[in-house]
Design an enzyme around this catalytic site. Sequence first.
Site, PDB file in Angstrom:
ATOM      1  N   SER A 124       0.714  -1.353   0.046  1.00  0.00           N
ATOM      2  CA  SER A 124       0.064   0.087  -0.011  1.00  0.00           C
ATOM      3  C   SER A 124       0.953   1.353   0.132  1.00  0.00           C
ATOM      4  O   SER A 124       0.278   2.231  -0.219  1.00  0.00           O
ATOM      5  CB  SER A 124      -1.080   0.112   1.293  1.00  0.00           C
ATOM      6  OG  SER A 124      -0.029   0.221   2.489  1.00  0.00           O
ATOM      7  N   LYS A 161       1.101   3.823   7.044  1.00  0.00           N
ATOM      8  CA  LYS A 161       0.422   4.731   6.306  1.00  0.00           C
ATOM      9  C   LYS A 161       0.737   5.937   6.396  1.00  0.00           C
ATOM     10  O   LYS A 161       1.548   6.561   7.275  1.00  0.00           O
ATOM     11  CB  LYS A 161      -0.973   4.610   6.557  1.00  0.00           C
ATOM     12  CG  LYS A 161      -1.884   3.074   6.073  1.00  0.00           C
ATOM     13  CD  LYS A 161      -1.807   3.054   4.799  1.00  0.00           C
ATOM     14  CE  LYS A 161      -2.882   1.711   4.693  1.00  0.00           C
ATOM     15  NZ  LYS A 161      -2.002   0.442   4.791  1.00  0.00           N
TER      16      LYS A 161
END
Lengths: 205, 205
Positions: A124, A161
């Site tokens: 990601s 993230k």
Amino acid sequence: MGRTPPGQTRERIYQFVRDRLLSGFPPTVREVKEAFNFRSVQTAREHLEALVNEGRLGKEKGKARGYRLPDSSRLGPPTRLVPLLGRVPAGPLDIAAEDLEGYIPIQAHHSSEELFGLRVRGVSMTGAGILPGDIVVVRRQPTADSGDIVVALIEDEATVKRLRISKNHVELHPENPDFEPIIPDSTDLKLLGKVIEVRRYLERP
Amino acid sequence: MGRTPPGQTRERIYQFVRDRLLSGFPPTVREVKEAFNFRSVQTAREHLEALVNEGRLGKEKGKARGYRLPDSSRLGPPTRLVPLLGRVPAGPLDIAAEDLEGYIPIQAHHSSEELFGLRVRGVSMTGAGILPGDIVVVRRQPTADSGDIVVALIEDEATVKRLRISKNHVELHPENPDFEPIIPDSTDLKLLGKVIEVRRYLERP
DNA sequence: CATCATACCAGACAAATGTATGGTAAGTCA
DNA sequence: TGACTTACCATACATTTGTCTGGTATGATG
């Protein structure tokens, strides 16, 4: 009495002591003496003192195993080993043995920092140059700034993230168009820390 | 005489000693005594001995600062400081002082390896997760395998690329579609080494 | 040649450091 | 209650470790 050209033994002693210091177990003067087969402790001591006078070693005077790497801008901040974790505890860094993958050497700018390494598992964050298998070095802190790359716990699952903070809520953004931002319920989110370093080992030992 | 519940001081002493050992400067028994405000050396010693008996610490008996992390603690290979270079010499690693940007700690698997760090300046390898400002750790070697990421000198300019070897010639491939492969004249190409590690510092100290 | 700097040796002493012995006190359990 | 375990204290001794003083030998230089 055999004798080497000026400076040659000094250099080898510097490397011996430096390696010992980086390995975490400083030598005594007598251990230096034995490592180089001197007959006299004072020989070793004079080399060591000369290295101190040259500024290449530091020293705690009168202390056993007191030679140190100097705090100098050339060598950078002191190095320490930081745990590489397989699983991150939500609370203080009480590391259970089964969670410890190993240790990695880090130059720590502030000794009060609590750091750990974590292996990245997903894709990601590839847009930010963070690939699966990379190691992120995390400084434990309960808050971070918008735009920082952070490690957060969501329902006991650690994720890497980019943090986006707005007025009403917090978002965790991927850096990969195949993924959607995460907007966690605030009770499910625990921010563990900020990513301060990324490492990739391209070769297995 | 104040006294803590069983095991509580023991745990804090373990963390203190472990952090000292990971930082590279083992404590004396008296330093443990002072860190915890005990009145007696023997108090500290008993805690330390208990940790040894539990297998959480190792020890070189009778030696100053002799407590160690046990062999099972997965410390990994010894750490060394590797030069971070601003400019790469074509010949042996005789580093001129003006080329030395600093040092970075590396766990060295083989002590005979000659390593250096180099800062990446372009964007030609972003597809491989190597960004401008990253540091590549390079093992000096004159050859490499097809597919390896290498550092090469072309007309005295160092470049990081992926090596592609075919029958007739060698190519240096970018990992970014905006760049073309380089097919150097063989007399212009000098392969300096293989990239074994990539590092990114996300924060300035 | 004498002087100086450097690399080594020998022995002794001072201090740091590890270790041992004897002790008190608190909590738990039968 | 007594016995046991654990967490602490006090003191002294043994050993390791740092330091000092005095020395020899070699090579370079004026």
